[in-house]
Design a protein around this motif. Sequence first.
Motif, PDB file in Angstrom:
ATOM      1  N   GLN A  27       0.831  -1.119   0.017  1.00  0.00           N
ATOM      2  CA  GLN A  27      -0.016   0.052   0.060  1.00  0.00           C
ATOM      3  C   GLN A  27       0.835   1.115  -0.018  1.00  0.00           C
ATOM      4  OE1 GLN A  27      -3.447   0.080  -0.051  1.00  0.00           O
ATOM      5  NE2 GLN A  27      -3.080  -1.896  -0.679  1.00  0.00           N
ATOM      6  N   PRO A  28       0.494   2.159  -0.647  1.00  0.00           N
ATOM      7  CA  PRO A  28       1.118   3.433  -0.860  1.00  0.00           C
ATOM      8  C   PRO A  28       0.921   4.559   0.490  1.00  0.00           C
ATOM      9  CG  PRO A  28      -0.559   3.888  -2.161  1.00  0.00           C
ATOM     10  CD  PRO A  28      -0.655   2.140  -1.789  1.00  0.00           C
ATOM     11  N   VAL A  29       2.245   4.846   1.045  1.00  0.00           N
ATOM     12  CA  VAL A  29       1.731   5.651   2.427  1.00  0.00           C
ATOM     13  C   VAL A  29       2.908   6.728   2.166  1.00  0.00           C
ATOM     14  CG1 VAL A  29       1.886   5.640   4.929  1.00  0.00           C
ATOM     15  CG2 VAL A  29       0.821   3.805   3.723  1.00  0.00           C
ATOM     16  N   ASP A  30       2.484   7.961   2.343  1.00  0.00           N
ATOM     17  CA  ASP A  30       3.532   9.057   2.458  1.00  0.00           C
ATOM     18  C   ASP A  30       4.484   8.793   1.440  1.00  0.00           C
ATOM     19  OD1 ASP A  30       1.693   9.908   4.518  1.00  0.00           O
ATOM     20  OD2 ASP A  30       3.365   9.524   6.076  1.00  0.00           O
ATOM     21  N   GLY A  31       4.188   8.316   0.152  1.00  0.00           N
ATOM     22  CA  GLY A  31       5.141   8.570  -0.710  1.00  0.00           C
ATOM     23  C   GLY A  31       5.913   7.206  -0.760  1.00  0.00           C
ATOM     24  N   TYR A  32       5.832   6.312   0.112  1.00  0.00           N
ATOM     25  CA  TYR A  32       6.517   4.903   0.317  1.00  0.00           C
ATOM     26  C   TYR A  32       5.427   3.820  -0.233  1.00  0.00           C
ATOM     27  CZ  TYR A  32      10.193   7.625   2.308  1.00  0.00           C
ATOM     28  OH  TYR A  32      11.221   8.460   2.760  1.00  0.00           O
ATOM     29  N   VAL A  33       5.986   2.494  -0.623  1.00  0.00           N
ATOM     30  CA  VAL A  33       5.111   1.642  -0.820  1.00  0.00           C
ATOM     31  C   VAL A  33       5.455   0.617   0.611  1.00  0.00           C
ATOM     32  CG1 VAL A  33       4.653  -0.612  -2.115  1.00  0.00           C
ATOM     33  CG2 VAL A  33       5.057   1.459  -3.151  1.00  0.00           C
ATOM     34  N   ILE A  34       4.260   0.334   1.256  1.00  0.00           N
ATOM     35  CA  ILE A  34       4.555  -0.595   2.375  1.00  0.00           C
ATOM     36  C   ILE A  34       4.147  -1.803   2.296  1.00  0.00           C
ATOM     37  CG2 ILE A  34       3.893  -0.590   4.909  1.00  0.00           C
ATOM     38  CD1 ILE A  34       5.291   2.050   3.981  1.00  0.00           C
ATOM     39  N   ASP A  35       4.941  -2.952   2.890  1.00  0.00           N
ATOM     40  CA  ASP A  35       4.773  -4.359   2.649  1.00  0.00           C
ATOM     41  C   ASP A  35       3.238  -4.697   3.416  1.00  0.00           C
ATOM     42  OD1 ASP A  35       7.170  -4.823   1.289  1.00  0.00           O
ATOM     43  OD2 ASP A  35       8.053  -5.022   3.287  1.00  0.00           O
ATOM     44  N   LYS A  56      13.711   5.832   4.884  1.00  0.00           N
ATOM     45  CA  LYS A  56      12.393   5.380   4.738  1.00  0.00           C
ATOM     46  C   LYS A  56      11.506   5.189   6.139  1.00  0.00           C
ATOM     47  CE  LYS A  56       9.332   2.021   2.919  1.00  0.00           C
ATOM     48  NZ  LYS A  56       9.233   0.626   2.067  1.00  0.00           N
ATOM     49  N   LEU A  57      12.204   4.500   7.094  1.00  0.00           N
ATOM     50  CA  LEU A  57      11.894   4.406   8.595  1.00  0.00           C
ATOM     51  C   LEU A  57      11.806   5.522   9.346  1.00  0.00           C
ATOM     52  CD1 LEU A  57      13.414   0.924   9.399  1.00  0.00           C
ATOM     53  CD2 LEU A  57      11.079   1.150   8.632  1.00  0.00           C
ATOM     54  N   THR A  58      12.905   6.374   9.217  1.00  0.00           N
ATOM     55  CA  THR A  58      12.763   7.616   9.994  1.00  0.00           C
ATOM     56  C   THR A  58      11.630   8.470   9.422  1.00  0.00           C
ATOM     57  OG1 THR A  58      15.104   7.388  10.367  1.00  0.00           O
ATOM     58  CG2 THR A  58      14.382   9.636  10.499  1.00  0.00           C
TER      59      THR A  58
END
Length: 224
Positions: A27-35, A56-58
């Motif tokens: 899923q896309p979240v804040d510009g990242y794809v989350i597993d 990414k984590l930070t």
Amino acid sequence: MIGTLNEGSLHAQLKQWYAVEGDQMEQPVDGYVIDLVRGDLLVEVQTGGFAPLRKKLTNLLESHTVRLLAPIARDRRIVRLSDGGEILSARRSPKHGRFEDVFARLVSIPTLINEDGFELEVVLTIEDEYRTHQPGKAWRRGGWVVAGRSLERVAEKKLFASAQDLAAMLPTDLPEPFTTTDLAASIRCSLRLAQQIVFCLRKLDVLMMSGKSGNSIEYQRRLG
């Protein structure tokens, strides 16, 4: 086919194993794809080193709860494959991973466990490691290169949510003060891993230097 396995196989299998009803994958979240997205919890599966995930984590931790899922192979079967993907040989690796091995990867993000909303879940796996022969590469293994890993099952898991959770892996009978040589002997690990454990726990203010014994630095637990 076995011959088409790659590093993504273990990653995908762990996501399937970890997922529960209602989870959303990729899923896309804040510009990242989350597993995996589980309500307000973001789950990232990382089969390799942690350094590529630092930014990414930070960034995600600024407004989300994030759990990093990290596998360590407790037992591994090494499978050699032909160019066509046929099994040539299979043997059990003499090496056995354990929870303490996660410190070798934590050295790239040693203080993240102190951030609000961050959790680290370590799973000990039983897995297959597939290797193919590529002349000129991996000379220490005679040209046999890791082509992929595959999950057989998860044997055990632990969740770490604080620096004290990580510090709990220090043996209770460890002398104080102690050196990295003392730590390596106490938990029967390599000196390098003992040094990585001490590095991380010093960054987390769990340990501090207390003096020297000959040419070796001594450490002790920080009180309070």
